[in-house]
Every structure is written in C-alpha cells, then in structure tokens.
Design an enzyme around this catalytic site. Sequence first.
Site, PDB file in Angstrom:
ATOM      1  N   SER A 294       0.820  -1.206   0.000  1.00 11.61           N
ATOM      2  CA  SER A 294       0.000   0.000   0.000  1.00 11.61           C
ATOM      3  C   SER A 294       0.858   1.261   0.000  1.00 11.61           C
ATOM      4  CB  SER A 294      -0.935  -0.044   1.214  1.00 11.61           C
ATOM      5  OG  SER A 294      -0.685   1.023   2.089  1.00 11.61           O
ATOM      6  N   LYS A 295       0.397   2.232  -0.748  1.00 13.18           N
ATOM      7  CA  LYS A 295       1.134   3.484  -0.899  1.00 13.18           C
ATOM      8  C   LYS A 295       1.275   4.172   0.460  1.00 13.18           C
ATOM      9  CE  LYS A 295       0.693   7.763  -3.518  1.00 13.18           C
ATOM     10  NZ  LYS A 295      -0.015   8.460  -4.578  1.00 13.18           N
ATOM     11  N   ARG A 296       0.215   4.064   1.257  1.00  9.58           N
ATOM     12  CA  ARG A 296       0.199   4.758   2.530  1.00  9.58           C
ATOM     13  C   ARG A 296       1.100   4.079   3.564  1.00  9.58           C
ATOM     14  NH1 ARG A 296      -3.372   4.339   6.495  1.00  9.58           N
ATOM     15  NH2 ARG A 296      -4.555   2.806   5.311  1.00  9.58           N
ATOM     16  N   LYS A 297       1.057   2.740   3.578  1.00  6.88           N
ATOM     17  CA  LYS A 297       1.761   2.039   4.659  1.00  6.88           C
ATOM     18  C   LYS A 297       3.187   1.605   4.308  1.00  6.88           C
ATOM     19  CE  LYS A 297      -2.404  -0.336   6.135  1.00  6.88           C
ATOM     20  NZ  LYS A 297      -2.955  -1.655   6.077  1.00  6.88           N
TER      21      LYS A 297
END
Length: 553
Positions: A294-297
Amino acid sequence: MDYHALADLCFPQITASPQEIEKKYPPRPLPEGAKVTRIAPSPTGFMHLGNLFGAIADERLAHQSGGVFYLRIEDTDQKRAVPGAVETILRVFSDYGLPFDEGAGIEEEKGDYGPYRQRRRAEIYQTFAKWLVEQGKAYPCFCTEEELAQLRQQQEANKENFGYYGKYAVHRDMPFEAVKEKITKGEPFVLRFRSPGDPQNRVKFTDLVKGNMEFPENDQDVVLLKSDGIPTYHFAHVVDDHLMGTTHVVRGEEWLATLPIHLQLFQAMGWKPPKYIHTAQLMKLDGGNKRKLSKRKDPELALDYYKEQGYCVEAVKEYLMTLLNSNFEDWRKANPQSPLEDFPFNTKKMGVSGALFDIDKLCDVSKNVISRMDAQQVYELLAQWAKEFDPPFYDLLARDPDYTKRILSIGRGGKKPRKDIALWSGAKEYLNFFFDELFTPEYDWPEKIQPDDIEKILSRYQDLYDPADNAEQWFDKVKNLSEALGYTADMKAYKKDPSAFKGNVSDVSTVLRIAITGRCNSPDLREIMELLGKERSICRLNQALEAIKGGIS
Ligand code: GLU
C-alpha cells in the site's frame, strides 16, 4: 432518430473521418510474431514497483520478439496530473535501463504512432466518438452530479446495481429536438456508450496468464468522453491500443473488472482486441497475513525508495524477474554470469495470483548481483549513489579512486566472491575502517583472552609485521606469536582438548582484526593491512593498545 444529425450536433468541430485517421496508423512493418507493447502510466508523480514490474514484462516481450516497446502518457485525468511527472517517468525507466523505441518525451516525442500523450489526442478520440454516435452506439447525456446522486439513492433503496444502465439510462433515448435544445443552450454533456450487453449473458475471454475466464456482459452505458471532450480510460485504451498497434497489453489485474467494457467497445468499433496479460498484485507479509502493498503504509512501494536506499538497479530488476517468471531462479543458477536479457521470458511462467514481495530476498539477490560485478563497476555505482545521497562519503570514496577500487577488489572474482554489500547505503558501514575519518572503533575484545595477553599480542605483533610477507608468511607469524603465548596453532589438538590451551590462533587473529578494523568479522586481514599500509596498521595496533591499557573499550 437521425444519428448523423445528432453526431453533427455533438461534434460540429470534427470534420475528419475515422478512415482518414486510420490511414495515419498503418500496420507496423515488423517480422511475424513481433510483439508491440506499451507502458501507459498516468503522470501522478508517483512511480511504484507495479509500474516497473509491468514494464519489465512489456520490454522483454517486445524486444525478445523483435517488436516495439513504447511509452504512452495517460494524462486524461488532470486532477491527478503533477508538474514534472513525465520527467520522473522518463528518468525512472532510463535508470532501470528499459529503453523505449517510441513514445512521449519532454520536448519532442519519438515515433510515427503518436501523439503519445493522450491530452494531445483529443480530436482523434472525438472523431471516433462521433462515428459511434452516427451509428447510434453512443449518445450525449446531460445528467448533473445531483441527478446521478439521486439515481444512486434510488438504486440503493431498490437494492439494485449502481450505475447508468437500462431504465436508469434516462438520456439514452432523448428525442433529437430535446438534445438540440440543450446543446444550443450550451448545456454540458458527457458522451455515453449505448451498451448492448445483458448481464444474463456471459463473455468468454482468455488472458495469457490467467487462462480462460468468463464474466457477465457489461450493461453500463459508460462514459466515453467527459464534458471537456477528453476520454475516459476505457475509451482511450481502446482507441489508442488499436491505432498504435499494441499486440499485448500488460496491466495490473485491477483492470480485469472493467475488461468486459473494453471487449464490448472493441466489438462496437469493429476492431480486434489485443492480447491481455493481467499481472498479479504485489503483496507483502504483514504479521503473518498477505496483503497488497500500500502506498500509505509501505515506503518500499515507491521506486524512489530504492534509489535513496541505494538498491542497485540490476538487483531490483533481477528480483522482480524472480517474481515474474517462476523458472528465473533456476536459470540464474545455471547461468550465473549471463546478462538478464539472455533469460527467455515467458508469459506461461507468470504467476496467476498475488506475487509475494520480500525485501529480505531482494537484499540476497542484490548481494549476489553485486558480488558478480568487478571493482570498477562497484566503484562507479557506489560513487554515483553516494554523490547524490551521502556527499561526505562520496568525497572519501573519490579522494583516491584507486585506493577505493583496491578496497572493493578484496574478495572479488574467483569462484566464491564475498557478498558483503547489499545496498549502497550499507557500504559505508562495511568499508568504514578503510577511512580514518570513519574509523571509530569500539573494541569488543573476546572475553576469553586476558587483557594482559591482548596487550602482548598488540605490542609484539608490531615487531613481526612485514608488508612484504605473502599470505603464508603472514599467517606463520601469527601462528608463531600464538604458540609463544600459549594459544595453539594446531586446530585439531585444540578441538580435541580445548582446556589444554589458553585458546587458539584464531583468537589471536581476532584480537589483531579488532584492533585494525574495529570488528571481529572482516575480509582478509593481511590484504586489509596491505591496503592501509604499514604506518596506519601499526598506528591502529597502538591505538588499541592505548585503549586497553587505559581500560577503554
Ligand atoms: N493509465 C493506466 C494506469 O496507470 C494504465 C493501465 C494500462 O496499462 O492499460 O493504471
């Protein structure tokens, strides 16, 4: 309904015919079986592993078959476009050595099948859209956001599928006069596809990786052109990949859901669809569970992460190849020195479901890749990285390039090369003792050797060391010193009865190693001392001696 009149009403500015456009995109003069592939990133400024994963497959498929690999910029969504993003895309693929034969550039583009930026192709899409309207296959829709939201509420209440279809496609059969009135008033409209599909029917399709698949037919009247005349992905994909002669579309499996739309559009246009390869999502293990990167994590999703951390480009490519083709690792074992391009890439060896991305495995691959390089190559890549990300370290490396290259030569070549470096950012830690500026030893002496003996080893060895000694002479001296102090050089005897000795020769050399390098593991100590030179080596022995005398660790 007079569809021609409707088409003219919707697109008064379009005068070209589809045939005229088709003429500008003749079949490419390529050998039989040559594949034409593309990568089609959106210029969002964020380049991720998935982009590279697909691009490696695209590039191999094209170039292995004598075909064409091109770059198309999918900039239809202006909200997501970021200045400088195209430069980033070009830089990343150039860094990774994936050469485009055609495609978008900064100043100029390359190739006869452009323009390769979708926003510059607006008239082309509109010409084909007009043609669809003429055939009654597309129509203008004037629904406002609010009206669409209302439709959705109704569908929610009726527990029906969302979207613009069937009885909900309220502008599908709007009378010509009503359309005319709205357009004359300048009301904005989108162009929708008149879907002939029925979800009771199934579409069959063969993906080159996933095999035979079946889906319900699409019945959504999807948007083809937005109100600014710019196409949606669905329409742009169909028009572009047809005109540009793409034979194989490699894209993420998130596109499978909308594939029935694309197949329907190809059919409506009377065009043959390309072959599709939907690639598995990149997954990672997180607390024992597999999940999508994931881009966020996950910082490791971004390609910039690898650049900053100093992962070597070849290693990242090589590792992604192990995820792309299940037989790659066996091939590599059998062909340790061959360039990656010699590997026969095959879609049949691609994984059907989520590919597990394991950064530790990448580091192992990287160690192997770097161990196969010669010192010159390692020097260049390391210096290039350090120049950008650790300038003080670069200054040390580049102060005396020959010295640095001699350091990097230690343990290189031969059947079992050393594998100390995985990342350029880790090289400093490994090389630090070669540079006085970085040498800050914390002496962690083996507990079983008495400080007294450590002192003796450090001082007596100073008289014995002669840089002219070869490996055997060097080691003989360490052995003799060991014996003299009660540390045996006879490892067999030691193993048989360790209590008969204070220790063995390796304990003595560990003391020397710690003094010279500040650690108990290092490449060949004699070679290190030779590189450091006698003066510096003796100085370090003295420095350690002072420390132990002063009780400093
Ligand atoms: N622009 C699409 C994306 O960035 C490309 C998908 C495709 O390759 O067709 O996901």
